[in-house]
Scaffold this active site. Sequence first.
Site, PDB file in Angstrom:
ATOM      1  N   ASP A 190      34.441  39.645  44.735  1.00  0.00           N
ATOM      2  CA  ASP A 190      35.452  38.969  45.560  1.00  0.00           C
ATOM      3  C   ASP A 190      35.128  39.009  47.049  1.00  0.00           C
ATOM      4  OD1 ASP A 190      37.126  37.974  43.579  1.00  0.00           O
ATOM      5  OD2 ASP A 190      38.196  39.877  43.401  1.00  0.00           O
ATOM      6  N   ARG A 216      46.998  38.643  42.273  1.00  0.00           N
ATOM      7  CA  ARG A 216      45.818  39.386  42.768  1.00  0.00           C
ATOM      8  C   ARG A 216      46.010  39.845  44.207  1.00  0.00           C
ATOM      9  NH1 ARG A 216      40.020  36.583  43.524  1.00  0.00           N
ATOM     10  NH2 ARG A 216      40.419  36.858  45.741  1.00  0.00           N
ATOM     11  N   HIS A 257      32.560  40.016  38.470  1.00  0.00           N
ATOM     12  CA  HIS A 257      33.462  39.668  37.375  1.00  0.00           C
ATOM     13  C   HIS A 257      33.501  38.159  37.151  1.00  0.00           C
ATOM     14  CE1 HIS A 257      35.959  39.468  40.969  1.00  0.00           C
ATOM     15  NE2 HIS A 257      36.760  38.646  40.329  1.00  0.00           N
TER      16      HIS A 257
HETATM   17  C1  SIN Z   1      39.342  36.432  39.874  1.00  0.00           C
HETATM   18  O1  SIN Z   1      38.177  36.070  39.952  1.00  0.00           O
HETATM   19  O2  SIN Z   1      39.831  37.126  40.741  1.00  0.00           O
HETATM   20  C2  SIN Z   1      40.187  36.042  38.681  1.00  0.00           C
HETATM   21  C3  SIN Z   1      39.685  36.651  37.423  1.00  0.00           C
HETATM   22  C4  SIN Z   1      40.514  36.235  36.242  1.00  0.00           C
HETATM   23  O3  SIN Z   1      41.356  35.347  36.346  1.00  0.00           O
HETATM   24  O4  SIN Z   1      40.307  36.801  35.161  1.00  0.00           O
END
Ligand code: SIN
Length: 300
Positions: free
Chosen positions: A123, A291, A276
Amino acid sequence: MSALASSPVRPDSATPDAGLVIRALDAPFGAEVIGLDLSRPLADEDFARIHRAHLDHHVLVFRDQRITPAQQVAFSRRFGPLQIHVQKKFQLAGHPEVLVVSNIKENGEPIGLGDAGHFWHSDLSYKDKPSLGSLLHAQELPAEGGDTLFANQHAAYDALPEALKTTIAPLRAEHSYLAKYEELRARSPWRPKLTQAQLDEVKPVVHPIVRTHPETGRKALFVSEHFTTRIVDLPEDESAAVLAELFALAVKPQLQYRHPWQPNDMVFWDNRSVQHLAAGTPDHLRRKLYRTTIEGDVPY
Ligand code: SIN
């Protein structure tokens, strides 16, 4: 006077949670935090254990957290200042620090960023100070799909061939929020045209390809399919070839933990240690998460 009466009492200190247990997941990394209620103020002792576990396990899963956005923000802030996402449109009303991640539309309008995490990434790596960590709190989950995948970038680095480690040691790469923006925009309703002010917020930045975790000293790969555009120290064709190789090696299946969401899960990961990916949700099923992201250090 008894020892108890004379001991200093700090009015703001919460009581440690006697039942707090940190149990490694049955996965290459990650741990479950059991017996902690994040709606209550966090005792310093518990904070220290969570902080340590976050460094050791990289992904922490807190089950069944019935917390408000304000409580998510308060818990996140214990780890550092929060970052405000450039997509202001998907801020939660009254909570600019909370980004709504969702595929839901209300009155034909998306309520959140539905394609967040479509490509592997860490991120806000496109900022001078990328995120230390992020927290996602499940609000509404689909009956199928919607998993989030994590890949351990310390293990990815450790497993690289020695010759490749030597090649990339001095190299730096550019990260840009816009790298995949037009590609995503072409097929989704979630990517509005950015204003000049937004573009100014996300100017490309350059970071080392191998970063050192500022708290553990461990090396990690720090490039991603979503945001890394080129290696600034190499000619274009070499840069593309090395990045393609690194993108593939960074997310090999044996480096991954796949998180199948349960109701009210809160997942807290270390963006300095993992990348991720949102595995995807069938279009007809609803998914919504909140988030928060914590500001980290300038990578070195
Ligand atoms: C993200 O990349 O912050 C979202 C990940 C998700 O929606 O699983």
